[in-house]
Motif scaffolding. Structure first.
Motif, PDB file in Angstrom:
ATOM      1  N   HIS A 281      31.490  28.132  46.634  1.00  0.00           N
ATOM      2  CA  HIS A 281      32.331  27.094  47.250  1.00  0.00           C
ATOM      3  C   HIS A 281      31.452  26.059  47.951  1.00  0.00           C
ATOM      4  N   ALA A 282      30.207  25.896  47.478  1.00  0.00           N
ATOM      5  CA  ALA A 282      29.220  25.059  48.164  1.00  0.00           C
ATOM      6  C   ALA A 282      29.772  23.679  48.491  1.00  0.00           C
ATOM      7  N   GLY A 283      29.551  23.271  49.753  1.00  0.00           N
ATOM      8  CA  GLY A 283      30.031  21.977  50.202  1.00  0.00           C
ATOM      9  C   GLY A 283      31.436  22.000  50.765  1.00  0.00           C
ATOM     10  N   ARG A 284      32.138  23.133  50.617  1.00  0.00           N
ATOM     11  CA  ARG A 284      33.513  23.252  51.106  1.00  0.00           C
ATOM     12  C   ARG A 284      33.608  24.379  52.132  1.00  0.00           C
ATOM     13  N   VAL A 285      34.524  24.226  53.066  1.00  0.00           N
ATOM     14  CA  VAL A 285      34.718  25.257  54.082  1.00  0.00           C
ATOM     15  C   VAL A 285      35.486  26.430  53.477  1.00  0.00           C
ATOM     16  N   VAL A 286      34.981  27.640  53.713  1.00  0.00           N
ATOM     17  CA  VAL A 286      35.692  28.865  53.350  1.00  0.00           C
ATOM     18  C   VAL A 286      36.202  29.476  54.650  1.00  0.00           C
TER      19      VAL A 286
ATOM     20  N   VAL B  88      25.895  24.389  53.166  1.00  0.00           N
ATOM     21  CA  VAL B  88      25.687  22.976  53.460  1.00  0.00           C
ATOM     22  C   VAL B  88      25.347  22.155  52.226  1.00  0.00           C
ATOM     23  N   ASP B  89      24.338  22.578  51.485  1.00  0.00           N
ATOM     24  CA  ASP B  89      23.784  21.743  50.413  1.00  0.00           C
ATOM     25  C   ASP B  89      24.363  22.157  49.075  1.00  0.00           C
ATOM     26  N   ALA B  90      25.206  21.292  48.515  1.00  0.00           N
ATOM     27  CA  ALA B  90      25.835  21.603  47.228  1.00  0.00           C
ATOM     28  C   ALA B  90      25.140  20.899  46.067  1.00  0.00           C
ATOM     29  N   SER B  91      23.978  20.273  46.331  1.00  0.00           N
ATOM     30  CA  SER B  91      23.384  19.392  45.318  1.00  0.00           C
ATOM     31  C   SER B  91      22.259  20.018  44.511  1.00  0.00           C
ATOM     32  N   GLN B  92      21.792  21.214  44.921  1.00  0.00           N
ATOM     33  CA  GLN B  92      20.579  21.753  44.305  1.00  0.00           C
ATOM     34  C   GLN B  92      20.834  22.807  43.233  1.00  0.00           C
TER      35      GLN B  92
END
Length: 252
Positions: free
Chosen positions: A184-189, A242-246
């Motif tokens: 769920h990277a970049g989104r709050v769980v 935090v980082d959903a780009s890598q």
């Protein structure tokens, strides 16, 4: 029942380790039947009784193919498929009693690879499983991507975590938490969702469990709550990777 003497890709002793098939279905008799049938063909099998369990199993343990029932008690199969497709390209066969053309088209448009209507013949299903696994094996880019920012590397397919090139020894629950946040990277769980998926539905209010676990995980990842590189706390709500780009394709 399948012909157990018929050789398959999964049963060939000279081939790679047997393919892992994840079955997500709320009917115990269907799960048992598919477990027996798939194992008879040489596959490894994981079973889940609802969508939440299935997504967790896929994130934590991986799968080469998913058999997904549309009618699930917690989430509609289409919703599970939509979530799954945000981070996994594992081939999916949908199972359902709904035989309408519109239903099939909706499932395929949402990212399903194939569609089987209940009741189904086991030989036909096994043929579809073999066909999809062949296609999947032929395309190396179908594997789960790897998170790698040059410091932290998480390979969900291999269940490997490395920091600065060194393996990180995580407990089962620490890895489950990391995998859930990553998918769920970049989104709050939310806290209730994390507690339910890591500890089960009876622990959705035991927030101290989560505080202790995330503290240990942060320590092992060299992360800090005050200035998080990876795991951020949204006060009163939950956690966010935090980082959903890598995300990168795995090394071949």
């Amino acid at each position: 029942m399948p012909n157990q003497n018929h050789p398959t890709e999964a049963g060939d002793p000279t081939s790679a380790p047997p393919a892992r098939v994840l079955v997500i279905d709320d009917e115990p008799q269907i799960r048992k039947f598919l477990d027996i049938s798939l194992r008879a063909q040489g596959y490894q099998v994981a079973l889940a009784a609802n969508g939440g369990e299935g997504l967790t199993a896929l994130a934590v343990q991986g799968a080469d193919l998913v058999i997904l029932d549309i009618g699930l008690p917690d989430k509609d199969g289409h919703e599970v498929l939509k979530e799954l497709r945000q981070w996994s390209q594992a081939p999916v066969i949908m199972l359902t009693v709904r035989a309408g053309e519109a239903e099939k088209v909706a499932a395929l448009d949402a990212g399903a690879n194939d569609y089987v209507t209940k009741p189904f013949g086991v030989q036909e299903l096994m043929a579809r499983v073999r066909g999809l696994l062949r296609q999947h094996a032929a395309d190396p880019h179908e594997a789960l991507p790897v998170f790698d920012d040059g410091h932290l590397r998480v390979d969900l397919s291999r269940r490997e975590v490395r920091l600065h090139g060194e393996p990180v020894a995580l407990t089962r629950k620490e890895y489950m938490l990391l995998a859930l946040l990553l998918r769920h990277a970049g989104r709050v769980v939310t806290q209730p969702q994390l507690l339910k998926e890591v500890w089960g539905p009876t622990h959705q209010h035991d927030t101290h469990y989560l505080r202790i676990l995330v503290g240990k995980l942060r320590q092992k990842l060299g992360d800090e709550a005050a200035s998080p590189k990876y795991i951020a706390t949204e006060p009163g709500v939950g956690l966010r990777f935090v980082d959903a780009s890598q995300w990168k394709l795995p090394d071949l």
